[in-house]
Design a protein around this motif. Structure first.
Motif, PDB file in Angstrom:
ATOM      1  N   VAL A 298      60.536  56.891  17.626  1.00 12.54           N
ATOM      2  CA  VAL A 298      59.522  56.842  16.567  1.00 12.54           C
ATOM      3  C   VAL A 298      59.087  58.253  16.178  1.00 12.54           C
ATOM      4  N   ILE A 299      58.772  59.069  17.172  1.00 14.37           N
ATOM      5  CA  ILE A 299      58.338  60.443  16.909  1.00 14.37           C
ATOM      6  C   ILE A 299      59.510  61.266  16.373  1.00 14.37           C
ATOM      7  N   LYS A 300      60.713  61.010  16.876  1.00  7.25           N
ATOM      8  CA  LYS A 300      61.900  61.727  16.396  1.00  7.25           C
ATOM      9  C   LYS A 300      62.136  61.445  14.912  1.00  7.25           C
ATOM     10  N   ARG A 301      61.998  60.172  14.510  1.00 10.50           N
ATOM     11  CA  ARG A 301      62.163  59.802  13.101  1.00 10.50           C
ATOM     12  C   ARG A 301      61.078  60.457  12.236  1.00 10.50           C
ATOM     13  N   PHE A 302      59.830  60.450  12.737  1.00 20.73           N
ATOM     14  CA  PHE A 302      58.728  61.099  12.021  1.00 20.73           C
ATOM     15  C   PHE A 302      59.018  62.589  11.847  1.00 20.73           C
ATOM     16  N   TYR A 303      59.521  63.218  12.899  1.00 19.35           N
ATOM     17  CA  TYR A 303      59.861  64.644  12.864  1.00 19.35           C
ATOM     18  C   TYR A 303      60.936  64.928  11.813  1.00 19.35           C
ATOM     19  N   GLU A 304      61.979  64.110  11.814  1.00 16.87           N
ATOM     20  CA  GLU A 304      63.084  64.308  10.870  1.00 16.87           C
ATOM     21  C   GLU A 304      62.633  64.087   9.425  1.00 16.87           C
ATOM     22  N   GLU A 305      61.757  63.084   9.205  1.00 19.69           N
ATOM     23  CA  GLU A 305      61.280  62.795   7.855  1.00 19.69           C
ATOM     24  C   GLU A 305      60.405  63.910   7.297  1.00 19.69           C
ATOM     25  N   HIS A 306      59.656  64.592   8.154  1.00 17.55           N
ATOM     26  CA  HIS A 306      58.709  65.605   7.697  1.00 17.55           C
ATOM     27  C   HIS A 306      59.224  67.032   7.844  1.00 17.55           C
ATOM     28  N   LYS A 307      60.445  67.187   8.314  1.00 20.52           N
ATOM     29  CA  LYS A 307      60.995  68.522   8.550  1.00 20.52           C
ATOM     30  C   LYS A 307      61.072  69.357   7.270  1.00 20.52           C
ATOM     31  N   GLY A 308      61.291  68.739   6.135  1.00 17.31           N
ATOM     32  CA  GLY A 308      61.388  69.467   4.880  1.00 17.31           C
ATOM     33  C   GLY A 308      60.051  69.975   4.369  1.00 17.31           C
ATOM     34  N   ARG A 309      58.958  69.249   4.684  1.00 17.62           N
ATOM     35  CA  ARG A 309      57.648  69.619   4.160  1.00 17.62           C
ATOM     36  C   ARG A 309      56.854  70.517   5.092  1.00 17.62           C
ATOM     37  N   LEU A 310      56.979  70.291   6.370  1.00 20.46           N
ATOM     38  CA  LEU A 310      56.234  71.068   7.357  1.00 20.46           C
ATOM     39  C   LEU A 310      57.210  71.866   8.206  1.00 20.46           C
ATOM     40  N   ARG A 311      56.745  72.983   8.717  1.00 16.79           N
ATOM     41  CA  ARG A 311      57.620  73.818   9.549  1.00 16.79           C
ATOM     42  C   ARG A 311      56.874  74.274  10.792  1.00 16.79           C
ATOM     43  N   GLY A 312      57.630  74.520  11.842  1.00 18.21           N
ATOM     44  CA  GLY A 312      57.110  75.137  13.053  1.00 18.21           C
ATOM     45  C   GLY A 312      56.008  74.341  13.738  1.00 18.21           C
ATOM     46  N   LYS A 313      54.945  75.047  14.099  1.00 12.95           N
ATOM     47  CA  LYS A 313      53.869  74.446  14.875  1.00 12.95           C
ATOM     48  C   LYS A 313      53.125  73.367  14.114  1.00 12.95           C
ATOM     49  N   LYS A 314      53.042  73.489  12.777  1.00 14.07           N
ATOM     50  CA  LYS A 314      52.351  72.459  12.004  1.00 14.07           C
ATOM     51  C   LYS A 314      53.051  71.118  12.149  1.00 14.07           C
ATOM     52  N   LEU A 315      54.363  71.128  12.168  1.00 13.09           N
ATOM     53  CA  LEU A 315      55.114  69.893  12.328  1.00 13.09           C
ATOM     54  C   LEU A 315      54.934  69.326  13.732  1.00 13.09           C
ATOM     55  N   ILE A 316      54.897  70.174  14.727  1.00 13.61           N
ATOM     56  CA  ILE A 316      54.694  69.710  16.100  1.00 13.61           C
ATOM     57  C   ILE A 316      53.285  69.144  16.262  1.00 13.61           C
ATOM     58  N   VAL A 317      52.292  69.777  15.641  1.00 10.64           N
ATOM     59  CA  VAL A 317      50.918  69.263  15.690  1.00 10.64           C
ATOM     60  C   VAL A 317      50.831  67.920  14.971  1.00 10.64           C
ATOM     61  N   ALA A 318      51.555  67.768  13.867  1.00  9.98           N
ATOM     62  CA  ALA A 318      51.590  66.480  13.171  1.00  9.98           C
ATOM     63  C   ALA A 318      52.195  65.399  14.068  1.00  9.98           C
ATOM     64  N   CYS A 319      53.236  65.757  14.811  1.00 12.39           N
ATOM     65  CA  CYS A 319      53.836  64.812  15.763  1.00 12.39           C
ATOM     66  C   CYS A 319      52.866  64.492  16.898  1.00 12.39           C
ATOM     67  N   ALA A 320      52.120  65.488  17.343  1.00 11.59           N
ATOM     68  CA  ALA A 320      51.129  65.258  18.399  1.00 11.59           C
ATOM     69  C   ALA A 320      50.051  64.304  17.912  1.00 11.59           C
ATOM     70  N   ARG A 321      49.639  64.456  16.672  1.00 10.48           N
ATOM     71  CA  ARG A 321      48.627  63.557  16.118  1.00 10.48           C
ATOM     72  C   ARG A 321      49.202  62.148  15.993  1.00 10.48           C
ATOM     73  N   LYS A 322      50.440  62.028  15.563  1.00 12.33           N
ATOM     74  CA  LYS A 322      51.094  60.719  15.475  1.00 12.33           C
ATOM     75  C   LYS A 322      51.142  60.062  16.847  1.00 12.33           C
ATOM     76  N   LEU A 323      51.447  60.849  17.865  1.00 14.44           N
ATOM     77  CA  LEU A 323      51.460  60.354  19.239  1.00 14.44           C
ATOM     78  C   LEU A 323      50.064  59.890  19.655  1.00 14.44           C
ATOM     79  N   ALA A 324      49.036  60.638  19.262  1.00 12.91           N
ATOM     80  CA  ALA A 324      47.656  60.257  19.570  1.00 12.91           C
ATOM     81  C   ALA A 324      47.276  58.954  18.884  1.00 12.91           C
ATOM     82  N   VAL A 325      47.733  58.753  17.660  1.00 10.98           N
ATOM     83  CA  VAL A 325      47.458  57.502  16.945  1.00 10.98           C
ATOM     84  C   VAL A 325      48.115  56.331  17.661  1.00 10.98           C
ATOM     85  N   ILE A 326      49.339  56.523  18.122  1.00 11.13           N
ATOM     86  CA  ILE A 326      50.041  55.465  18.862  1.00 11.13           C
ATOM     87  C   ILE A 326      49.288  55.138  20.148  1.00 11.13           C
TER      88      ILE A 326
END
Length: 95
Positions: A53-81
């Protein structure tokens, strides 16, 4: 309880930037629990590799976000789960 949990302990916004009708949050602040923030960040790094789930989210957002912002977005997604599992229902990866 509400999703305020996601913004208070480890993911508070640094501030707002408002230009006409657009409101943009300017990154993650250093307020909140640093240990919890670090734990979610490190968990997101691992989840990007092993959690589909997080891997798919990461791949979908890779074009819009980069670096730490993308990892923080994944961390927030994990927190929501985690929040949903604790307070609402068991985790279902198909959703």
């Amino acid at each position: 309880m509400s999703l305020q949990f996601l913004s208070r302990p480890c993911f508070p916004s640094r501030g707002l930037f408002s230009s006409s009708a657009n409101i943009t949050y300017i990154g993650i602040s250093r307020r909140g629990d640093a240990v919890l923030r670090r734990a979610f960040y490190l968990a997101a790094l691992t989840a990007i590799k092993v959690n589909p789930v997080i891997k798919r989210f990461y791949e979908e957002h890779k074009g819009r976000l980069r670096g730490k912002k993308l990892i923080v977005a994944c961390a927030r997604k994990l927190a929501v789960i985690i929040w949903a599992v604790l307070y609402y229902r068991p985790f279902d990866a198909s959703e």
